[in-house]
Motif scaffolding. Structure first.
Motif, PDB file in Angstrom:
ATOM      1  N   GLY A 198       3.331 -11.755  -7.250  1.00  0.00           N
ATOM      2  CA  GLY A 198       2.935 -10.543  -6.694  1.00  0.00           C
ATOM      3  C   GLY A 198       1.446 -10.484  -6.291  1.00  0.00           C
ATOM      4  N   ALA A 199       0.964  -9.612  -5.401  1.00  0.00           N
ATOM      5  CA  ALA A 199      -0.532  -9.603  -5.049  1.00  0.00           C
ATOM      6  C   ALA A 199      -0.803 -10.533  -4.044  1.00  0.00           C
ATOM      7  CB  ALA A 199      -1.470  -9.769  -6.194  1.00  0.00           C
ATOM      8  N   ARG A 200      -1.899 -10.476  -3.293  1.00  0.00           N
ATOM      9  CA  ARG A 200      -2.116 -11.213  -2.164  1.00  0.00           C
ATOM     10  C   ARG A 200      -2.439 -12.849  -2.615  1.00  0.00           C
ATOM     11  NH1 ARG A 200      -5.123  -7.115  -1.936  1.00  0.00           N
ATOM     12  NH2 ARG A 200      -6.932  -8.124  -2.648  1.00  0.00           N
ATOM     13  N   GLY A 215       2.924 -12.028  -3.486  1.00  0.00           N
ATOM     14  CA  GLY A 215       3.754 -10.871  -3.064  1.00  0.00           C
ATOM     15  C   GLY A 215       4.191 -10.560  -1.641  1.00  0.00           C
ATOM     16  N   TYR A 216       3.619 -11.526  -0.704  1.00  0.00           N
ATOM     17  CA  TYR A 216       3.694 -11.298   0.723  1.00  0.00           C
ATOM     18  C   TYR A 216       4.757 -12.424   1.383  1.00  0.00           C
ATOM     19  CZ  TYR A 216       0.374  -7.808   0.029  1.00  0.00           C
ATOM     20  OH  TYR A 216      -0.231  -6.665  -0.794  1.00  0.00           O
ATOM     21  N   CYS A 223       4.309  -7.856  -9.496  1.00  0.00           N
ATOM     22  CA  CYS A 223       3.359  -6.681  -9.060  1.00  0.00           C
ATOM     23  C   CYS A 223       3.405  -6.516  -7.553  1.00  0.00           C
ATOM     24  CB  CYS A 223       2.178  -7.293  -9.511  1.00  0.00           C
ATOM     25  SG  CYS A 223       2.008  -7.451 -11.324  1.00  0.00           S
ATOM     26  N   LEU A 224       4.355  -5.833  -7.275  1.00  0.00           N
ATOM     27  CA  LEU A 224       4.446  -5.880  -5.814  1.00  0.00           C
ATOM     28  C   LEU A 224       4.287  -4.360  -5.290  1.00  0.00           C
ATOM     29  CD1 LEU A 224       7.926  -7.468  -5.501  1.00  0.00           C
ATOM     30  CD2 LEU A 224       5.738  -8.477  -5.077  1.00  0.00           C
ATOM     31  N   GLY A 225       3.931  -3.304  -6.329  1.00  0.00           N
ATOM     32  CA  GLY A 225       3.718  -1.988  -5.747  1.00  0.00           C
ATOM     33  C   GLY A 225       5.014  -1.282  -6.013  1.00  0.00           C
ATOM     34  N   SER A 226       5.003   0.090  -5.686  1.00  0.00           N
ATOM     35  CA  SER A 226       6.244   0.865  -5.963  1.00  0.00           C
ATOM     36  C   SER A 226       6.437   1.427  -4.517  1.00  0.00           C
ATOM     37  CB  SER A 226       5.931   1.982  -6.960  1.00  0.00           C
ATOM     38  OG  SER A 226       5.853   1.561  -8.225  1.00  0.00           O
ATOM     39  N   LYS A 270       8.623  -1.091  -4.373  1.00  0.00           N
ATOM     40  CA  LYS A 270       9.329  -2.444  -3.953  1.00  0.00           C
ATOM     41  C   LYS A 270       9.601  -3.138  -5.416  1.00  0.00           C
ATOM     42  CE  LYS A 270       8.319  -6.229  -1.049  1.00  0.00           C
ATOM     43  NZ  LYS A 270       7.311  -6.803   0.018  1.00  0.00           N
ATOM     44  N   GLY A 326       2.557  -3.086 -10.863  1.00  0.00           N
ATOM     45  CA  GLY A 326       1.618  -2.576  -9.787  1.00  0.00           C
ATOM     46  C   GLY A 326       0.227  -3.601  -9.404  1.00  0.00           C
ATOM     47  N   GLY A 327      -0.870  -2.974  -9.500  1.00  0.00           N
ATOM     48  CA  GLY A 327      -1.853  -3.842  -9.181  1.00  0.00           C
ATOM     49  C   GLY A 327      -2.637  -4.407 -10.408  1.00  0.00           C
ATOM     50  N   ASP A 344      -4.448  -7.761  -9.712  1.00  0.00           N
ATOM     51  CA  ASP A 344      -5.570  -7.457  -8.925  1.00  0.00           C
ATOM     52  C   ASP A 344      -6.845  -7.095  -9.888  1.00  0.00           C
ATOM     53  OD1 ASP A 344      -4.594  -7.690  -6.325  1.00  0.00           O
ATOM     54  OD2 ASP A 344      -4.131  -5.659  -6.282  1.00  0.00           O
ATOM     55  N   ARG A 379     -10.418   5.448  -9.927  1.00  0.00           N
ATOM     56  CA  ARG A 379      -9.819   4.581  -8.958  1.00  0.00           C
ATOM     57  C   ARG A 379      -9.891   5.319  -7.609  1.00  0.00           C
ATOM     58  NH1 ARG A 379      -3.831   2.487 -10.099  1.00  0.00           N
ATOM     59  NH2 ARG A 379      -4.289   0.546  -8.744  1.00  0.00           N
ATOM     60  N   ARG A 397      -6.581   6.070  -1.286  1.00  0.00           N
ATOM     61  CA  ARG A 397      -5.901   6.425  -2.264  1.00  0.00           C
ATOM     62  C   ARG A 397      -5.493   8.044  -2.202  1.00  0.00           C
ATOM     63  NH1 ARG A 397      -3.576   3.449  -6.082  1.00  0.00           N
ATOM     64  NH2 ARG A 397      -4.108   1.376  -5.852  1.00  0.00           N
ATOM     65  N   ARG A 440      -1.912   9.498  -1.337  1.00  0.00           N
ATOM     66  CA  ARG A 440      -1.005   9.302  -2.555  1.00  0.00           C
ATOM     67  C   ARG A 440      -1.036  10.189  -3.623  1.00  0.00           C
ATOM     68  NH1 ARG A 440      -0.865   2.935  -3.680  1.00  0.00           N
ATOM     69  NH2 ARG A 440       0.140   4.084  -5.450  1.00  0.00           N
TER      70      ARG A 440
HETATM   71  N1  UDP Z   1       1.889  -5.757  -3.167  1.00  0.00           N
HETATM   72  C1  UDP Z   1       2.444  -7.175  -2.730  1.00  0.00           C
HETATM   73  N2  UDP Z   1       3.595  -7.163  -1.891  1.00  0.00           N
HETATM   74  C2  UDP Z   1       3.751  -6.187  -0.758  1.00  0.00           C
HETATM   75  C3  UDP Z   1       2.998  -5.119  -1.108  1.00  0.00           C
HETATM   76  C4  UDP Z   1       1.988  -4.842  -2.050  1.00  0.00           C
HETATM   77  O1  UDP Z   1       2.342  -7.991  -3.595  1.00  0.00           O
HETATM   78  O2  UDP Z   1       4.598  -5.997  -0.388  1.00  0.00           O
HETATM   79  C5  UDP Z   1       0.769  -5.964  -4.057  1.00  0.00           C
HETATM   80  C6  UDP Z   1      -0.583  -5.496  -3.709  1.00  0.00           C
HETATM   81  O3  UDP Z   1      -1.322  -6.647  -3.270  1.00  0.00           O
HETATM   82  C7  UDP Z   1      -1.160  -5.125  -4.980  1.00  0.00           C
HETATM   83  C8  UDP Z   1       0.065  -4.357  -5.598  1.00  0.00           C
HETATM   84  O4  UDP Z   1       1.029  -5.113  -4.980  1.00  0.00           O
HETATM   85  O5  UDP Z   1      -1.331  -6.037  -5.717  1.00  0.00           O
HETATM   86  C9  UDP Z   1       0.271  -2.823  -5.467  1.00  0.00           C
HETATM   87  O6  UDP Z   1      -1.057  -2.182  -5.852  1.00  0.00           O
HETATM   88  P1  UDP Z   1      -1.099  -0.822  -6.247  1.00  0.00           P
HETATM   89  O7  UDP Z   1      -2.476  -0.802  -7.059  1.00  0.00           O
HETATM   90  O8  UDP Z   1      -1.044  -0.091  -4.783  1.00  0.00           O
HETATM   91  O9  UDP Z   1       0.114  -0.425  -7.227  1.00  0.00           O
HETATM   92  P2  UDP Z   1       0.538   0.848  -7.561  1.00  0.00           P
HETATM   93  O10 UDP Z   1      -0.490   1.760  -7.709  1.00  0.00           O
HETATM   94  O11 UDP Z   1       1.406   0.981  -6.554  1.00  0.00           O
HETATM   95  O12 UDP Z   1       1.072   0.650  -8.910  1.00  0.00           O
END
Ligand code: UDP
Length: 247
Positions: free
Chosen positions: A108-110, A136-137, A159-162, A164, A185-186, A189, A212, A219, A222
């Protein structure tokens, strides 16, 4: 053990230590179990998203990430033992895995973030093996699934966010060779140093969400779900009391 319902999402009533022990048992069974760590935003999202709601109900562990869910459970009159923030849970679990030479795959993540998080984890937890990393892209997750299965990690951080990550874990639970997956999630990061976590004082005061928001004002959209969450919990409690009196 039955779960505690917070506005339609069932939470396991576990302390951090109990959650980590339960997670270790799942890693030993190697049945690609999955853990979710919903916060109030995700609970509210699940109320209008049937697929997310089912993915959460199907999780083997559902942990209360943050103070909001704890407050919600309190308002509803069915308190939970305490919060189990996803990132703290993952770190405690990796600490235990390190002691037995266990492994983690970071997904996950960038691009580049998971590698940096991996370097930090290897430094923090000597003995922990970094089984692999994928960003994660992606457009096709086939090659990622192959890499995960080839390395067969004890823990897979998703770690793709919700929503997903929850949908991905549910969809792949049957095709993965892993011990336990966790939707976090994040967290990558934060572990990579990309995003700073709130100072401990703020965390102790239950104000991590505010920190945050100040750091990432985008944010706000959300987070507008938070007041709705509290109002909805109070409304449900009042309804429960009324029904209770009638019954
Ligand atoms: N992310 C990812 N692929 C996607 C969309 C998001 O890997 O298609 C990653 C994004 O880079 C980040 C994490 O998912 O690292 C989501 O972080 P966020 O803090 O928004 O998480 P949440 O608050 O949803 O738990």
């Amino acid at each position: 053990m039955s779960r505690i319902d917070v506005l339609g999402v069932g939470f396991d009533n576990l302390t951090m230590e109990e959650a980590v022990n339960a997670a270790l048992r799942f890693t030993e069974r190697r049945e690609a179990a999955y853990a979710a760590t919903p916060n109030p935003e995700i609970v509210m999202m699940a109320r209008s998203d049937g697929a997310l709601s089912r993915a959460l109900a199907g999780a083997n562990l559902v942990l209360a990430d943050g103070i909001g869910v704890i407050k919600g459970a309190q308002i509803l009159g069915t308190p939970l033992k305490g919060r189990v923030p996803g990132i703290d849970f993952a770190c405690a679990l990796m600490g235990r895995l390190a002691e037995r030479g266990g492994s983690v795959y970071l997904f996950g993540a960038r691009p580049g973030v998971a590698e940096r998080a991996g370097a930090e984890l290897a430094r923090r937890y000597p003995g922990l093996r970094i089984a692999g990393t994928s960003d994660g892209y992606f457009t096709d997750d086939g090659p990622i699934v192959e890499r995960i299965n080839a390395s067969s990690p004890d823990l897979l951080m998703v770690c793709l966010g919700s929503p997903k990550q929850e949908l991905w874990m549910e969809a792949h639970a049957h095709s993965l060779s892993v011990g336990l997956m966790a939707g976090l999630g994040g967290s990558l990061d934060v572990l990579s140093g990309e995003v700073k976590r709130a100072p401990e004082r703020w965390q102790r005061l239950g104000l991590e969400w505010l920190y945050r928001l100040l750091k990432e004002p985008r944010r706000i959209g959300r987070m507008m779900k938070l007041p709705q969450f509290v109002v909805e919990a109070a409304r449900q409690r009042a309804r429960g009391r009324r029904d209770g009196k009638q019954g």
